[in-house]
Scaffold this motif. Structure first.
Motif, PDB file in Angstrom:
ATOM      1  N   GLU A 108       0.845  -1.193   0.000  1.00 38.57           N
ATOM      2  CA  GLU A 108       0.000   0.000   0.000  1.00 38.57           C
ATOM      3  C   GLU A 108       0.886   1.250   0.000  1.00 38.57           C
ATOM      4  O   GLU A 108       1.862   1.339   0.750  1.00 38.57           O
ATOM      5  N   ASP A 112      -2.930   6.810   6.107  1.00 40.54           N
ATOM      6  CA  ASP A 112      -4.124   7.432   6.695  1.00 40.54           C
ATOM      7  C   ASP A 112      -3.947   8.950   6.736  1.00 40.54           C
ATOM      8  O   ASP A 112      -2.921   9.463   7.192  1.00 40.54           O
ATOM      9  N   SER A 127      -7.004   4.154  -2.226  1.00 42.91           N
ATOM     10  CA  SER A 127      -5.820   3.300  -2.136  1.00 42.91           C
ATOM     11  C   SER A 127      -5.008   3.326  -3.429  1.00 42.91           C
ATOM     12  O   SER A 127      -5.536   3.549  -4.521  1.00 42.91           O
ATOM     13  N   LYS A 129      -1.486   1.006  -5.002  1.00 43.76           N
ATOM     14  CA  LYS A 129      -0.624  -0.136  -4.724  1.00 43.76           C
ATOM     15  C   LYS A 129       0.667  -0.085  -5.542  1.00 43.76           C
ATOM     16  O   LYS A 129       0.676   0.354  -6.699  1.00 43.76           O
ATOM     17  N   ALA A 322      -5.674  -4.656  -6.469  1.00 42.98           N
ATOM     18  CA  ALA A 322      -5.618  -4.300  -5.044  1.00 42.98           C
ATOM     19  C   ALA A 322      -5.748  -5.527  -4.146  1.00 42.98           C
ATOM     20  O   ALA A 322      -5.206  -5.556  -3.039  1.00 42.98           O
ATOM     21  N   ASP A 395       0.209  10.693   0.557  1.00 46.23           N
ATOM     22  CA  ASP A 395       0.278  10.024  -0.745  1.00 46.23           C
ATOM     23  C   ASP A 395       1.462  10.489  -1.593  1.00 46.23           C
ATOM     24  O   ASP A 395       1.334  10.612  -2.806  1.00 46.23           O
TER      25      ASP A 395
END
Length: 500
Positions: A108, A112, A127, A129, A322, A395
């Motif tokens: 991942e 959060d 999400s 990956k 995912a 991210d």
């Protein structure tokens, strides 16, 4: 010689849309050929089926008139369904192009976001990956290649379809095709209904007008039939309604079956009207110089409220990826992208790499290749890297690697954070403008520019930022700046791998 030519394409790829069909037609005309009908255009981003069908109908009508040809077709489903027992099942069908890929890792990339910023500014991203797969013996790839992945439909989606069709998931089927011909279905091979709908059919494609007409033909309900025919009539009003309510809201055949329970669609007809699972193409995020058999992908989960208003939408392949775990086997193949998207042959050539979000995917491969060359003593040109995300703690993909490559001297990283108040750049085009002197010097030094990611907003904004730098540095007007960019493209010094 006479010819008929239908050009298929996608207006999301503005630079190359219909370019190849036009070249073919120019060559045919120059050789003295004459068209049977005017060259057709079919846009995959619009009513592709309707555009292609209208052109084909015109072609058949013209041929029938000129050659007295019989254009009638046998009616009835192409497929016949035979019910078998579980002991007859021997499902072993895979694509001829694909080979097995073994999952090595699936990590991942998104953390959060709770407490990092006010979500009213911008919501957290879904999400994403970083997945590594191992290629079979004898298969390798080049930096900048794509990996095609054959996905499977999610169980919840398959269960919806089987429930609406009235078929049990463990029902064993064997398909026969009396008329023969090519097919994407496992004809003659016993399979369960679950396997058939999971591995062979695109269940989320937008319903075409011809498919909606088929649904209308399978209901006796005096209310339902006119509702469906309102999308298929040969009128401007019907076409506009289809564009707005079906194409615009991405409503599938399954969605229409659920909305119109009076449609009684046999499984054989559903199989005939539903297209095959298509491979999805992902930019490879690694370099073979690091490991020739390990391919890394960077895949963002496509997830959000369905445009149709019916619950949540999850992308077929991104959701499949995912859920993969180490040791799982998937099917796919390496593909060379067209147009080309590859680093220059000379490692000393400087690079400008622009890839916010998952757009960093192929650019990470470029940097990994440069890092490997640098570690082996090869002189490499500097890379100006422009990355963008919402928040560096949420991210920022491959953050540690970016920092390591910057420390080693092979890259200078410029960041854009859209959810961080007070950061100098919100988007990558802002970061490019802020680094105008550095960018201009790199281009003057012969840098190649690579842009990957959103083609709808980001890529045009980046192009304008580069044009603005040219105007600023040369005192030229916009026409000259656009000509300069066009020349960079012609010299393959400005390459894009963008998507809508």
């Amino acid at each position: 010689m006479r010819y008929a030519l239908l050009g298929a394409g996608n207006t999301q790829w503005v630079a190359t849309y219909q370019a190849f069909p036009k070249r073919i037609e120019e060559g045919l005309l120059a050789a003295g050929a004459t068209p049977v009908v005017e060259r057709g255009i079919a846009d995959a981003a619009g009513d592709f089926d309707g555009m292609a069908t209208r052109w084909m109908n015109n072609l058949w009508a013209t041929l029938a008139e000129e050659y007295a040809a019989d254009t009638s077709q046998a009616s009835g489903p192409r497929y016949q369904v035979q019910l078998l027992t579980e002991s007859d099942v021997r499902p072993a069908i895979v694509s001829e192009q694909a080979y097995p890929l073994t999952v090595v890792t699936n990590e991942e990339l998104v953390a959060d976001a709770t407490g990092l910023w006010d979500f009213q500014i911008e919501p957290p991203r879904p999400s994403a990956k970083s997945i590594t797969v191992e290629l079979p013996d004898g298969v390798t790839y080049d930096t900048g290649n794509h990996l095609a992945v054959f996905a499977k439909n999610e169980l919840a989606l398959v269960e919806r379809a089987l429930r609406r069709l009235g078929v049990e998931y463990d029902q064993v089927l064997r398909l026969d095709q009396p008329a023969g011909g090519r097919t994407h279905l496992p004809v003659g091979t016993p399979v369960t209904a679950l396997i058939l709908l999971t591995e062979f059919l695109e269940l989320q494609d937008v319903a075409t007008r011809s498919q909606i007409q088929t649904l209308a033909e399978h209901t006796e309900c005096p209310w339902t039939r006119p509702q469906l025919q309102a999308y298929t009539a040969e009128t401007e009003e019907a076409e506009e309604r289809y564009q707005k309510e079906i194409l615009g809201k991405r409503i599938s055949v399954l969605g229409l079956l659920e909305r119109f329970p009076a449609v009684e669609l046999p499984l054989a007809v559903f199989l005939e009207m539903t297209g095959p699972i298509r491979p999805r193409f992902y930019s490879i995020s690694s370099a073979p110089s690091a490991n020739p058999r390990h391919v890394r992908l960077t895949v963002g989960l496509l997830e959000g409220p369905a445009l149709s208003g019916d619950g949540q939408y999850r992308g077929t392949c991104s959701a499949y990826i995912a859920g993969l775990e180490p040791g799982d086997v998937v099917y796919g193949y390496v593909r060379v992208p067209s147009p080309t998207f590859a680093p220059p042959a000379d490692p000393a050539t400087p690079l400008i790499l622009i890839g916010p979000g998952t757009g960093i995917a192929p650019l990470r491969g470029f940097l990994e290749e440069r890092a490997t060359q640098h570690a082996n003593g090869t002189q490499v040109g500097a890379s100006q890297v422009f990355v963008g995300c919402r928040h560096p703690e949420h991210d920022y993909f491959y953050k540690q690697e970016m920092q390591d490559w910057e420390k080693s001297g092979i890259a200078q990283v410029h960041t854009a954070f859209s959810a961080v108040t007070g950061h100098p750049a919100r988007f990558v085009q802002n970061a490019i403008a802020n680094a105008a002197d550095t960018v201009w010097q790199a281009i003057e030094d012969g840098a190649y520019i690579y842009v990957c990611g959103d083609g709808r907003r980001m890529a045009p904004a980046v192009r304008e930022a580069l044009a603005a730098i040219h105007r600023q540095k040369t005192g030229s007007n916009d026409e000259a700046a656009q000509q300069w960019l066009a020349q960079l493209e012609a010299d393959e010094r400005y390459q894009q791998d963008v998507f809508a």
